[in-house]
Scaffold this motif. Sequence first.
Motif, PDB file in Angstrom:
ATOM      1  N   PHE A 124      -1.418   1.864  -4.956  1.00  0.00           N
ATOM      2  CA  PHE A 124      -1.030   0.479  -4.744  1.00  0.00           C
ATOM      3  C   PHE A 124       0.093   0.095  -5.702  1.00  0.00           C
ATOM      4  O   PHE A 124       0.174   0.590  -6.827  1.00  0.00           O
ATOM      5  CB  PHE A 124      -2.203  -0.478  -4.964  1.00  0.00           C
ATOM      6  N   ALA A 125       0.961  -0.786  -5.221  1.00  0.00           N
ATOM      7  CA  ALA A 125       1.986  -1.360  -6.086  1.00  0.00           C
ATOM      8  C   ALA A 125       2.046  -2.851  -5.822  1.00  0.00           C
ATOM      9  O   ALA A 125       1.991  -3.286  -4.667  1.00  0.00           O
ATOM     10  CB  ALA A 125       3.346  -0.720  -5.821  1.00  0.00           C
ATOM     11  N   LEU A 164     -13.223   6.777   7.292  1.00  0.00           N
ATOM     12  CA  LEU A 164     -12.170   6.146   6.515  1.00  0.00           C
ATOM     13  C   LEU A 164     -11.274   7.208   5.896  1.00  0.00           C
ATOM     14  O   LEU A 164     -11.751   8.292   5.518  1.00  0.00           O
ATOM     15  CB  LEU A 164     -12.771   5.290   5.395  1.00  0.00           C
ATOM     16  N   TYR A 165      -9.987   6.888   5.783  1.00  0.00           N
ATOM     17  CA  TYR A 165      -9.025   7.779   5.157  1.00  0.00           C
ATOM     18  C   TYR A 165      -8.543   7.147   3.857  1.00  0.00           C
ATOM     19  O   TYR A 165      -8.143   5.974   3.839  1.00  0.00           O
ATOM     20  CB  TYR A 165      -7.820   8.013   6.078  1.00  0.00           C
ATOM     21  N   ILE A 166      -8.595   7.911   2.769  1.00  0.00           N
ATOM     22  CA  ILE A 166      -8.148   7.392   1.479  1.00  0.00           C
ATOM     23  C   ILE A 166      -6.659   7.025   1.564  1.00  0.00           C
ATOM     24  O   ILE A 166      -5.836   7.814   2.038  1.00  0.00           O
ATOM     25  CB  ILE A 166      -8.372   8.429   0.359  1.00  0.00           C
ATOM     26  N   ASN A 167      -6.345   5.817   1.151  1.00  0.00           N
ATOM     27  CA  ASN A 167      -4.958   5.304   1.106  1.00  0.00           C
ATOM     28  C   ASN A 167      -4.306   5.212   2.481  1.00  0.00           C
ATOM     29  O   ASN A 167      -3.081   5.209   2.586  1.00  0.00           O
ATOM     30  CB  ASN A 167      -4.081   6.158   0.186  1.00  0.00           C
ATOM     31  N   ASN A 168      -5.110   5.111   3.522  1.00  0.00           N
ATOM     32  CA  ASN A 168      -4.576   5.022   4.890  1.00  0.00           C
ATOM     33  C   ASN A 168      -5.218   3.828   5.578  1.00  0.00           C
ATOM     34  O   ASN A 168      -6.455   3.732   5.633  1.00  0.00           O
ATOM     35  CB  ASN A 168      -4.879   6.308   5.649  1.00  0.00           C
ATOM     36  N   THR A 178      -9.513   3.419  -1.723  1.00  0.00           N
ATOM     37  CA  THR A 178      -8.650   3.953  -2.771  1.00  0.00           C
ATOM     38  C   THR A 178      -9.502   4.544  -3.878  1.00  0.00           C
ATOM     39  O   THR A 178     -10.716   4.300  -3.950  1.00  0.00           O
ATOM     40  CB  THR A 178      -7.730   2.857  -3.337  1.00  0.00           C
ATOM     41  N   ILE A 179      -8.880   5.346  -4.715  1.00  0.00           N
ATOM     42  CA  ILE A 179      -9.583   5.950  -5.838  1.00  0.00           C
ATOM     43  C   ILE A 179      -9.080   5.310  -7.119  1.00  0.00           C
ATOM     44  O   ILE A 179      -7.876   5.323  -7.403  1.00  0.00           O
ATOM     45  CB  ILE A 179      -9.365   7.478  -5.869  1.00  0.00           C
ATOM     46  N   ILE A 191       0.839  -1.187   0.000  1.00  0.00           N
ATOM     47  CA  ILE A 191       0.000   0.000   0.000  1.00  0.00           C
ATOM     48  C   ILE A 191       0.876   1.239   0.000  1.00  0.00           C
ATOM     49  O   ILE A 191       1.802   1.357   0.789  1.00  0.00           O
ATOM     50  CB  ILE A 191      -0.927  -0.007   1.231  1.00  0.00           C
ATOM     51  N   GLY A 192       0.559   2.176  -0.865  1.00  0.00           N
ATOM     52  CA  GLY A 192       1.282   3.436  -0.951  1.00  0.00           C
ATOM     53  C   GLY A 192       0.604   4.511  -0.128  1.00  0.00           C
ATOM     54  O   GLY A 192      -0.046   4.198   0.859  1.00  0.00           O
ATOM     55  N   PRO A 193       0.739   5.749  -0.533  1.00  0.00           N
ATOM     56  CA  PRO A 193       1.349   6.190  -1.799  1.00  0.00           C
ATOM     57  C   PRO A 193       2.879   6.217  -1.773  1.00  0.00           C
ATOM     58  O   PRO A 193       3.504   6.489  -2.775  1.00  0.00           O
ATOM     59  CB  PRO A 193       0.788   7.608  -1.970  1.00  0.00           C
TER      60      PRO A 193
END
Length: 568
Positions: A436-437, A510-514, A531-532, A359-361
């Motif tokens: 995401f990677a 919820l927190y985006i990417n967290n 995620t978006i 998980i990023g960013p």
Amino acid sequence: MKKIISLSASIAILVSSTAFAWEGAEEYEQRKQFVRGSELNVYTEVSPDRAPYFGARLEPRSGVYFGTLAENSDEFSNISTCLTYIEFDEQQKDFYYPANEMIKNKNVNVMLGWNVSKADTIRNIDSYTSYIESTLKKVASYGKNVYIRFAGEMNDTDLGSGEEYKYAFRKVADIAHKYDNIAMVWSPIAVGSLIKTFADYYPGDEYVDWVGVSCYETKYWGGKTASTDDQMAFMVGNYAWHTNSVKPIFKFMSDYGINKPVMIAEGGVAVRNKMGEDTSDWASQRLQNMYWDLIMKYPQIKMINYFNAKMNEDEYFNLDGHADLISIIKNATDSGAYIHPNSQNTISFAELPGSGTVIGPQIPIYSHAYARDAEFIKVDYYIDGNLYDSNVYTPHDTTINLSDFADGQHKLEVCSFSGNTLLDMKEFNFTKLGAFARFGNGSIVNNKQINVSLNGQQIVFDTQPCVIADTTLVPIRAFANALGISDDNIDYNGSENTVTIKNGSDTIKLYINNPTAYVNGSSAKIEVPPTIIDGRTLVPLRFISENFKCSVDFSDSDSVLNIFLTNH
């Protein structure tokens, strides 16, 4: 701590240059092979539950305990273990003073070296039954987790035959195991005698809870310079790295199928020798290796105890007055990989590419780089053929900012150099999608058909759900509406990058990417955060459903994933 080189080993070394075949020659040659060549291993951070776990007594699920001698524990901040000793031959029944008083007042585990120095003690162990019982009762009464290293460094001292030693260890273990807060540690010295093997003294899995080693790195052999061959065989000088010194014990464990958590029962790096030479510059990189590379390369290691004491030995490991060296330990143990008295670790390490989806960013990357005779190694990071970052200091870390790259396939190349000489190179493909990677083969997103139904009624989405890292994500608005939640109870906050959903008396934030979320004000961790994708916000289905009191069932095939929700 005992003398690092045994008398028998020393005699063997003295004749090594003139005799072709001698006792210990095979071990001597094998150790030299351990330090030849070069190594390059690349890691990233993963969630703690990815750490290896053996279910041993007093084993943490993940993370690494760390500490030092109880008497010097105030020099290290926020330690989770205290190292102390009891002398068996003298029938000492409690920790030394003031260690006993200090341990009582600290929220720590205890690494107890129950020292035995006489072979006759081992041979007559049955005559010490009463002493063993009373001492174990005393140390258990402290209410601390106590890790007992009974008769350690047996492969470098005269503690009787292997059979005599094993019998004594088993006897102590049988009594110790009556106490839930005591674990038994079998702990040889990492690089000891050439003629006493680990196998000769291993008591058996039933009696051993942890495997430990004494592991000290010194610039000189016995306080003096030595031949290159001897330096390699005893892993001193240029070859004195903890990641080298533990190779024999890990090979032994692999050869014999021993699956146990491992600890550095006591260890250190020499900062001065008996000639008065300051070797702290030499020690700096080796401390980094001890507290970073060691736990990345060997995630079975779950405790490290530094022997921070003044002793009349060939080398001095005491870090008093070396604030820069102590700060190396502090920075490493504050990384999130170590366990503090009132907090669990937050990360573990996994080697690429096996880490899969991360998980990023931002993606943290670390490298363990080693080469024979190289003190400083530079690691360069290239992405898609362009130099992205470079680092000459352990743990050779960098951070990949996924926002720097377009969605799709990319190549990471990691190169290690000694001077201008290329030592090793590793290549990794990764797919980037939003925050995401995924390293290795395969797409981040599993695009199989996903059908979601609530109480038997299929939910229709205008953007298709997807599976990321085994977690199903669904478009938030359509999913919330299907649960009976109106748009008025779905709040987006662009400045905070949050989504808040209210359903009756329950609220999820919820927190985006967290991976941190909040349910009715209490924090909770989620494996894959919102995620978006293609401009639409997707949220983890199971997390939302179960916190809004829906049960979740699955029917999965190669092409279709059916998800059945029941609203209670």
